[in-house]
Enzyme design. Structure first.
Site, PDB file in Angstrom:
ATOM      1  N   LYS A   1     -66.496 112.063  47.469  1.00  0.00           N
ATOM      2  CA  LYS A   1     -65.951 110.730  47.128  1.00  0.00           C
ATOM      3  C   LYS A   1     -66.569 109.669  48.430  1.00  0.00           C
ATOM      4  O   LYS A   1     -67.071 110.128  49.598  1.00  0.00           O
ATOM      5  CB  LYS A   1     -64.434 110.485  47.010  1.00  0.00           C
ATOM      6  CG  LYS A   1     -63.818 111.098  48.304  1.00  0.00           C
ATOM      7  CD  LYS A   1     -63.630 109.898  49.370  1.00  0.00           C
ATOM      8  CE  LYS A   1     -63.053 108.574  48.460  1.00  0.00           C
ATOM      9  NZ  LYS A   1     -63.194 107.265  49.643  1.00  0.00           N
TER      10      LYS A   1
ATOM     11  N   THR B   1     -69.457 110.882  56.641  1.00  0.00           N
ATOM     12  CA  THR B   1     -69.418 109.570  55.808  1.00  0.00           C
ATOM     13  C   THR B   1     -68.775 109.572  54.590  1.00  0.00           C
ATOM     14  O   THR B   1     -68.765 108.384  53.832  1.00  0.00           O
ATOM     15  CB  THR B   1     -70.880 108.734  55.859  1.00  0.00           C
ATOM     16  OG1 THR B   1     -71.464 109.373  54.788  1.00  0.00           O
ATOM     17  CG2 THR B   1     -71.592 108.829  57.076  1.00  0.00           C
TER      18      THR B   1
END
Length: 399
Positions: free
Chosen positions: A176, A187
């Site tokens: 996601k 990240t």
């Protein structure tokens, strides 16, 4: 090779709406479970302000006995003090009790708004339900991918198959992310699963290799999240004996492919983005130099806004290159945009600026290629442009 999106052997998943988010019908809870103990590894955010789930999961990997990953969206459980740690551990204990396994075998991830305490009540109802719904089919895999989403507009999944000694080995992943994306480990949230047999050290090494060529090579706006987590689980359910060096290399390539596809999917779904930008840097002495140059270009607001406007403003790109720590001068740079030579030998090339601009306007994909005469190292980096819609979305995030 690519395959229908599905879970590896011995894995089950589920996702549902537990009621964490304002719209109670939106999925916000995901669970991934291996029927057998996995060798598990994780890499986590390097942001010194990190979420409670990061702190809890980081203590539990690498390990040769990971069974489950529980993920909630809509609440990051970050900057929540001792209560946040207690809540993260409570989530893993709820899963462990339901699956009749050890709490230490469960990892936890949370994503969403920072600074709000995790609401236990919906999770207390949702966790038993998500355990009850666990399945190995493609719909369960999709539901689990949906449960991880925050500002994502699409679920992000990837599956690859590899044949080893006549047996099929599967690698599947979910991720996601759409904003607060910058490479300083991972990240975003991602889980990669395989039914290949790996040791704990092999799992850890393979994950770090893949992350450095995928999730660490994506950026939306240069902000490293408090919650970044990438986990690799290997359960050996494919019933292949210990892999030799060649087979390990083949598996590494497949894991890299899955990680790259997921990383690129995040950039293609970047909030408000109009362009998907690939930056190729080659001809440096060291890969770290190519990476620094690519990352600097990717995070430069002036470069990103120029691409938003389909403006081949090469001066911004060359200037961004010059402010890195890599020793060079303007004569060393060869720059192309979408295959058109733009700049070389310290001077602008003779090119049709309007044609290049029109090509950028008509195509979502933009390719920036930078070449140097110093060596044979290279890297590839992916980013998005910076639009007014991105600013609007992020200016209204909490209010």
């Amino acid at each position: 090779m690519t395959a229908e999106l599905s879970l590896p052997q011995g894995f089950r998943a589920a996702g549902l709406a537990s009621g964490i988010k304002e719209d109670k019908s939106i999925f916000d809870l995901s669970l991934f479970v291996s029927d057998a103990a996995c060798c598990g590894a994780g890499v986590f955010t390097k942001n010194q302000v990190c979420g409670a789930p990061v702190k809890v999961s980081r203590e539990r990997v690498p390990s040769d006995s990971i069974r489950a990953v529980i993920i909630n969206s809509g609440n990051a459980n970050a900057c929540t003090g001792d209560r946040g740690i207690e809540d993260a551990r409570w989530m893993t204990s709820q899963v462990a009790n339901g699956l009749e396994i050890s709490e230490e075998e469960v990892l936890v991830c949370s994503t969403g708004i920072i600074g709000h305490f995790l609401p236990r009540s919906p999770l207390e109802q949702g966790i038993p339900k998500v355990i009850q719904q666990l399945d190995s089919d493609s719909q369960a895999f999709l539901d689990a991918a949906r449960g991880m989403m925050t500002t994502d507009t699409v679920p992000k999944q990837s599956t690859r198959l590899l044949t080893i000694r006549g047996n099929t080995v599967r690698v599947s992943g979910v991720a996601k992310g759409a904003a607060m994306i910058a490479p300083n480990m991972a990240t975003m949230l991602a889980l990669i699963m395989t039914d290949a047999p790996l040791s704990t050290s092999q799992t850890d090494q393979m994950l770090r290799h893949a992350v450095n060529r995928s999730f660490n090579c994506v950026s939306v706006e240069g902000h490293t999240s408090t919650s970044d987590t990438v986990v690799l689980m290997a359960n050996g359910a494919a019933e292949v004996e210990e892999l030799n060096e060649q087979e390990l290399n083949q598996l590494q390539s497949v894991i890299d492919e899955v990680a790259m596809e997921l990383g690129q999917a995040i950039i293609r779904d970047a909030e408000g983005a109009d362009h998907f930008i690939t930056i190729e840097v080659s001809g440096t002495k060291q890969r770290s130099e190519a990476f620094e140059i690519a990352q600097t270009i990717a995070n430069d607001a002036l470069v990103k806004t120029a691409i938003t406007g389909s403006d081949p403003n090469w001066g911004r790109i060359v200037s961004a290159i010059g402010r890195t720590t890599v020793k060079l001068n303007e004569q060393d740079v060869i720059l192309s945009i979408n295959g058109t030579l733009i700049y070389e030998n310290g001077l602008p090339a003779d090119f049709d600026e309007q044609a290049v601009s029109e090509g950028m306007r008509q195509n979502r994909d933009v390719l920036i290629q930078v070449r140097f005469p110093f060596g044979d190292e290279s890297t590839v980096f992916w980013t998005s442009d910076l639009t007014q819609e991105y600013v609007r979305l992020n200016s209204e995030y909490t209010t």
